[in-house]
Design an enzyme around this catalytic site. Structure first.
Site, PDB file in Angstrom:
ATOM      1  N   LYS A 206       0.802  -1.121  -0.081  1.00  0.00           N
ATOM      2  CA  LYS A 206       0.079   0.020  -0.065  1.00  0.00           C
ATOM      3  C   LYS A 206       0.877   1.449  -0.043  1.00  0.00           C
ATOM      4  CE  LYS A 206      -2.410  -0.910   3.684  1.00  0.00           C
ATOM      5  NZ  LYS A 206      -1.755  -2.103   4.268  1.00  0.00           N
TER       6      LYS A 206
ATOM      7  N   ARG B  85      11.461  -8.444   4.519  1.00  0.00           N
ATOM      8  CA  ARG B  85      11.456  -7.059   5.034  1.00  0.00           C
ATOM      9  C   ARG B  85      11.968  -6.926   6.485  1.00  0.00           C
ATOM     10  NH1 ARG B  85       5.874  -3.345   4.792  1.00  0.00           N
ATOM     11  NH2 ARG B  85       5.506  -3.838   6.824  1.00  0.00           N
TER      12      ARG B  85
ATOM     13  N   ARG C   8      11.732  -4.141  11.467  1.00  0.00           N
ATOM     14  CA  ARG C   8      10.721  -3.460  11.862  1.00  0.00           C
ATOM     15  C   ARG C   8      10.414  -4.350  12.958  1.00  0.00           C
ATOM     16  NH1 ARG C   8       5.815  -0.759   8.044  1.00  0.00           N
ATOM     17  NH2 ARG C   8       4.423  -1.603   9.807  1.00  0.00           N
TER      18      ARG C   8
HETATM   19  P1  AMP Z   1       1.102   0.231   9.040  1.00  0.00           P
HETATM   20  O1  AMP Z   1       2.401   0.928   8.718  1.00  0.00           O
HETATM   21  O2  AMP Z   1      -0.089   0.934   8.291  1.00  0.00           O
HETATM   22  O3  AMP Z   1       1.084  -1.205   8.829  1.00  0.00           O
HETATM   23  O4  AMP Z   1       0.907   0.479  10.791  1.00  0.00           O
HETATM   24  C1  AMP Z   1       1.445  -0.054  11.494  1.00  0.00           C
HETATM   25  C2  AMP Z   1       0.871  -0.154  12.942  1.00  0.00           C
HETATM   26  O5  AMP Z   1       0.248   1.040  13.290  1.00  0.00           O
HETATM   27  C3  AMP Z   1      -0.332  -0.882  13.052  1.00  0.00           C
HETATM   28  O6  AMP Z   1       0.059  -2.385  13.089  1.00  0.00           O
HETATM   29  C4  AMP Z   1      -1.203  -0.440  14.083  1.00  0.00           C
HETATM   30  O7  AMP Z   1      -0.665  -1.000  15.193  1.00  0.00           O
HETATM   31  C5  AMP Z   1      -0.989   1.138  13.886  1.00  0.00           C
HETATM   32  N1  AMP Z   1      -1.864   1.464  12.996  1.00  0.00           N
HETATM   33  C6  AMP Z   1      -1.496   2.032  11.645  1.00  0.00           C
HETATM   34  N2  AMP Z   1      -2.907   2.633  11.246  1.00  0.00           N
HETATM   35  C7  AMP Z   1      -3.699   2.152  11.980  1.00  0.00           C
HETATM   36  C8  AMP Z   1      -5.323   2.350  11.948  1.00  0.00           C
HETATM   37  N3  AMP Z   1      -5.779   3.018  10.919  1.00  0.00           N
HETATM   38  N4  AMP Z   1      -5.797   1.990  13.008  1.00  0.00           N
HETATM   39  C9  AMP Z   1      -5.211   1.256  14.291  1.00  0.00           C
HETATM   40  N5  AMP Z   1      -4.214   1.249  14.263  1.00  0.00           N
HETATM   41  C10 AMP Z   1      -3.244   1.549  13.307  1.00  0.00           C
END
Ligand code: AMP
Length: 207
Positions: A13, A127, A133
């Protein structure tokens, strides 16, 4: 134009959102990036969400909705937004509708990157090895994937019922996925602009 780029963790994404930003000037709003920035800055918010994120759980709807609202207010001149990693729950999707409509905007398209869970597990191992990460470790990633399937995937019918959903094959290489997304968005732009024409011009295909 406001777009949601939708899919499980590690579907690509962020990569695709950046390409769309570069091509169309839309602003990428990634709640994951915002939360990671809060952690790096050492803010109270960052401290509050660190453990939750590392475990692979979702932070509260309230927190992410506030982050998005703040960005919408700070970027009133943006030509449109790409929401990346948001919404992730039905509550968030409803809040996004409200936030946009109160600013005379709406969600114009939801692009789903369709991928296979097994392929994702393979991608994430790489990754994790490359970037380290914390939430990419196998245990946290499994929780992230489960959360996606339980809490985020139910948004698909939510948007499909409104005819906003388009699906592209997220397993193709980056350029191919980008080209498929561009196709969807180009068609959408044509439709959006032709809807603003008087009906007789639309009937005769005049622009
Ligand atoms: P991402 O990089 O989008 O995979 O987000 C990393 C982490 O941030 C996720 O695993 C959640 O812990 C938190 N996070 C990001 N976006 C959201 C969201 N829209 N709702 C809840 N938690 C989020």
């Amino acid at each position: 134009m406001n777009i949601i780029i939708f899919g499980p963790p590690a579907a690509g994404k962020g990569t695709q959102a950046k390409l769309i930003t570069a091509e169309r000037g839309l602003l990428q709003l990634s709640t994951g990036d915002m939360l990671r920035a809060a952690r790096t800055s050492g803010s109270e918010l960052g401290k509050k969400v660190a453990g939750i994120m590392d475990r692979g759980d979702l932070v509260s709807d309230e927190i992410v909705i506030a982050l998005i609202e703040e960005q919408l207010d700070n970027n009133k001149d943006a030509p449109g937004f790409i929401f990346d990693g948001f919404p992730r729950t039905v509550e968030q999707a409803k809040a996004l509708d409200k936030s946009l409509s109160s600013r005379d905007m709406s969600v114009d398209a939801v692009i789903r990157l369709a991928v296979d869970d097994k392929v994702l597990m393979g991608r994430i191992k790489k990754r994790f090895a490359d970037e380290g990460r914390k939430d990419d470790n196998p245990k946290s990633f499994k929780i992230r994937l489960d959360n996606y399937n339980k809490q985020t995937a139910p948004l698909l019918p939510f948007y499909e019922n409104r005819r906003l959903l388009s699906e592209v094959d997220g397993l193709a290489d980056i350029e191919t996925v980008a080209a498929s997304i561009a196709d969807v968005l180009n068609k959408l732009e044509v439709n959006v602009s032709s809807e603003t024409l008087p009906f007789w011009k639309r009937i005769f295909g005049l622009s």
